[in-house]
Motif scaffolding. Structure first.
Motif, short mmCIF file in Angstrom:
data_model
loop_
_atom_site.label_atom_id
_atom_site.label_comp_id
_atom_site.label_asym_id
_atom_site.label_seq_id
_atom_site.Cartn_x
_atom_site.Cartn_y
_atom_site.Cartn_z
N ILE A 105 -41.49 -2.12 35.15
CA ILE A 105 -41.30 -3.21 33.98
C ILE A 105 -42.25 -2.89 33.01
O ILE A 105 -42.08 -3.18 31.89
N PHE A 106 -43.53 -2.69 33.46
CA PHE A 106 -44.68 -2.28 32.73
C PHE A 106 -44.48 -1.36 31.60
O PHE A 106 -44.41 -1.61 30.43
N PHE A 107 -43.73 -0.30 32.02
CA PHE A 107 -43.41 0.79 31.24
C PHE A 107 -42.24 0.57 30.27
O PHE A 107 -42.19 0.81 29.14
N SER A 108 -41.26 -0.27 30.81
CA SER A 108 -40.04 -0.84 30.08
C SER A 108 -40.73 -1.72 29.01
O SER A 108 -40.24 -1.54 27.73
N THR A 109 -41.41 -2.61 29.16
CA THR A 109 -42.05 -3.34 28.18
C THR A 109 -42.91 -2.47 27.16
O THR A 109 -42.85 -2.82 25.67
N CYS A 110 -43.48 -1.49 27.45
CA CYS A 110 -44.38 -0.54 26.68
C CYS A 110 -43.52 0.01 25.72
O CYS A 110 -43.66 0.25 24.47
N SER A 111 -42.30 0.32 26.04
CA SER A 111 -41.26 1.19 25.37
C SER A 111 -40.62 0.22 24.35
O SER A 111 -40.23 0.47 23.15
N ILE A 112 -40.55 -1.24 24.66
CA ILE A 112 -40.10 -2.30 23.67
C ILE A 112 -41.13 -2.52 22.71
O ILE A 112 -40.77 -2.55 21.39
N LEU A 113 -42.42 -2.34 22.94
CA LEU A 113 -43.74 -2.42 21.98
C LEU A 113 -43.53 -1.46 21.21
O LEU A 113 -43.74 -1.36 20.01
N ALA A 114 -43.48 -0.17 21.52
CA ALA A 114 -43.05 1.17 20.79
C ALA A 114 -42.09 0.88 19.72
O ALA A 114 -42.37 1.24 18.68
N MET A 115 -40.70 0.44 20.19
CA MET A 115 -39.90 0.21 19.29
C MET A 115 -40.16 -0.83 18.08
O MET A 115 -40.11 -0.65 17.07
N TYR A 116 -40.83 -1.78 18.45
CA TYR A 116 -41.25 -2.95 17.46
C TYR A 116 -42.54 -2.08 16.69
O TYR A 116 -42.09 -2.41 15.11
N VAL A 117 -43.22 -1.40 16.99
CA VAL A 117 -44.26 -0.78 16.04
C VAL A 117 -43.63 0.13 15.22
O VAL A 117 -43.91 0.05 14.09
N PHE A 118 -42.78 0.89 15.86
CA PHE A 118 -42.27 2.00 15.17
C PHE A 118 -41.32 1.28 13.76
O PHE A 118 -41.26 1.59 12.84
N GLY A 119 -40.40 0.33 14.33
CA GLY A 119 -39.41 -0.32 13.35
C GLY A 119 -40.09 -1.06 12.16
O GLY A 119 -39.76 -0.86 11.06
N VAL A 120 -41.17 -1.62 12.53
CA VAL A 120 -41.95 -2.23 11.30
C VAL A 120 -42.72 -1.29 10.72
O VAL A 120 -42.63 -1.62 9.29
N GLN A 121 -43.31 -0.24 11.04
CA GLN A 121 -43.56 0.63 10.28
C GLN A 121 -42.89 1.42 9.28
O GLN A 121 -43.04 1.82 8.16
N LEU A 122 -41.47 1.76 9.88
CA LEU A 122 -40.59 2.39 9.21
C LEU A 122 -40.05 1.34 7.98
O LEU A 122 -39.69 1.97 6.81
N TRP A 123 -39.93 0.10 8.66
CA TRP A 123 -39.36 -0.79 7.41
C TRP A 123 -40.46 -0.79 6.17
O TRP A 123 -39.79 -0.80 5.01
N ARG A 124 -41.67 -0.96 6.46
CA ARG A 124 -42.66 -1.11 5.56
C ARG A 124 -42.52 0.12 4.47
O ARG A 124 -42.74 -0.03 3.43
N ASP A 125 -42.48 1.33 5.20
CA ASP A 125 -42.48 2.45 4.32
C ASP A 125 -41.13 2.39 3.46
O ASP A 125 -41.33 3.00 2.56
N MET A 126 -40.08 2.36 3.93
CA MET A 126 -38.80 2.17 3.28
C MET A 126 -39.02 1.19 1.96
O MET A 126 -38.64 1.36 0.85
N SER A 127 -39.75 0.26 2.41
CA SER A 127 -39.83 -0.88 1.21
C SER A 127 -40.94 -0.66 0.26
O SER A 127 -41.01 -0.90 -0.95
#
Length: 407
Positions: A105-127
């Motif tokens: 569950i800890f590593f699953s949570t880490c993968s979710i956090l990774a997705m959030y970080v990636f998504g925000v970073q990619l969105w900012r770059d596209m903007s």
């Protein structure tokens, strides 16, 4: 780390997914008491989604968006790519030994956090980008769908922590996660990458903006096609059924639009790339037909009532649509070296995918008649070995020198 190293490393993840698949089929067919089947299944599915597909999509999207900035911009994503891959390997090991537990569950949570970080970073770059590529809306929609899918994981963890044993709620939550991953994040990312291929050739399709919005809304609503056993009121049922039809008709519209540009597109694509993209498109066509057909209650009960059919559908999307497309895109963009070993490996892998789909379909049809096909488990085991052989050849092929694409 360089783009090429990231891609080579992620293709090893595909090899590990195939190895886990062989172990899983061996466990079902023969005796392997040292491994818990449910734990192995969780390890296989979580690592396949996070360590292979999600990781590769992150790499390709980051590369595409970075291309409008500078050659060094891609390195900004190294941390989140390491974070996601480490989470994936953590899930691979922890699920294998404890199933759903504190570590997994800890590593699953880490993968979710990774997705959030990636998504925000990619969105900012596209903007921030002054260049607005046709693929950007699809990439942004894929991020939204990925974020929505994580709500399903969170709710599943809550159900387990609260010891909620309601099978219907668990099933609906699982389908929620899978739907927004497969039909949302995976598909919209890959479709955006395909638009990148068209854009590179100067091909602009008319009406793609309306197509995007219709497809996005229909994708969100079509989740409820997997929960029709909830017995919705007639008005809601008609809306849900219409979403499946919109997805099918939208895909027909897109293919029809694309047909007029094929003479300009074909010369720029090698024969291997053309075949891989065509196979992925055929698989997706089958997928949207099945999805639209699931609006019929009797077909819906068959589709979601028999495990081989559910597994076959998931593999259809995961392997035949998404994985084959990714392999084609890697060849198109020359991110991997083309040679005979690599191409033969892909052919063997695809033969395994097709055989796997046919075997699961036959197993599902037999289950509907309350029959058991002789040697079906042994056949599925052999098929997974074929797919493993293909992935081994692909992983060896990427380290050989390139050769010219030949018919």
């Amino acid at each position: 780390m360089t783009l090429k190293k990231w891609i080579n490393l992620t293709l090893i993840s595909l090899l590990l997914v195939a190895i886990l698949g062989v172990l899983l089929r061996y466990k079902i067919t023969f005796s392997l008491p040292i491994i818990n089947q449910k734990y192995l299944q969780h390890s296989h599915s979580h690592f396949a989604m996070t360590g292979w597909i999600t990781q590769m999509i992150m790499i390709l999207l980051a590369c595409r968006v970075s291309s409008v900035f500078s050659d060094q911009h891609f390195k900004k994503y190294n941390f989140v790519l390491f974070f996601n891959l480490a989470s994936a390997y953590g899930m691979l090991v922890s699920f294998l030994f404890q199933g759903y537990g504190p570590v997994s569950i800890f590593f699953s949570t880490c993968s979710i956090l990774a997705m959030y970080v990636f998504g925000v970073q990619l969105w900012r770059d596209m903007s921030k980008s002054t260049v607005k590529l046709p693929s950007f809306p699809w990439f942004k929609a894929s991020i939204i769908f990925a974020f929505l899918s994580t709500l399903g994981i969170m709710f599943l963890v809550y159900l387990m922590a609260s010891r909620n044993r309601d099978i219907n709620i668990q099933q609906a939550t699982t389908y929620y996660f899978l739907h927004f991953q497969y039909n949302g994040f995976f598909f919209f990312s890959c479709f955006g990458l395909f638009l990148n291929i068209l854009d590179n050739k100067g091909i602009n399709l008319t009406g793609t903006n309306k197509f995007f919005w219709f497809y996005s809304i229909a994708t969100a609503i079509s989740y409820f096609l997997s929960t029709l056993w909830m017995h919705f009121p007639l008005g809601i049922y008609l809306i849900v059924a219409a979403s499946g039809i919109v997805l099918l008709m939208g895909w027909v519209w897109f293919v029809n639009q694309l047909r007029g540009h094929l003479p300009a597109l074909r010369p720029s694509l090698s024969v291997p790339v053309s075949w891989l993209l065509l196979l992925s498109a055929i698989a997706y066509t089958i997928k949207v037909i099945l999805q639209a057909g699931s609006a019929i209650p009797s077909l819906n009960n068959m589709a979601f009532g028999y495990r081989p059919i559910v597994i076959g559908y998931l593999h259809l999307v995961f392997l035949a649509v998404i994985t084959i497309f990714i392999l084609g895109y890697l060849l198109y963009a020359r991110y991997i070296n083309y040679n005979r070993l690599l191409w033969y490996g892909m052919i063997v892998f695809i033969i395994g995918i097709i055989a796997n789909e046919l075997a699961l379909m036959l197993q599902g049809l037999a289950a509907m008649s309350y029959k058991v096909l002789p040697f079906i488990n042994e056949s599925l085991f052999i098929i997974t070995v074929v797919m493993l052989t293909g992935t081994i050849m692909v992983n060896l092929g990427i380290y050989k020198k390139s050769s010219k694409h030949k018919d």
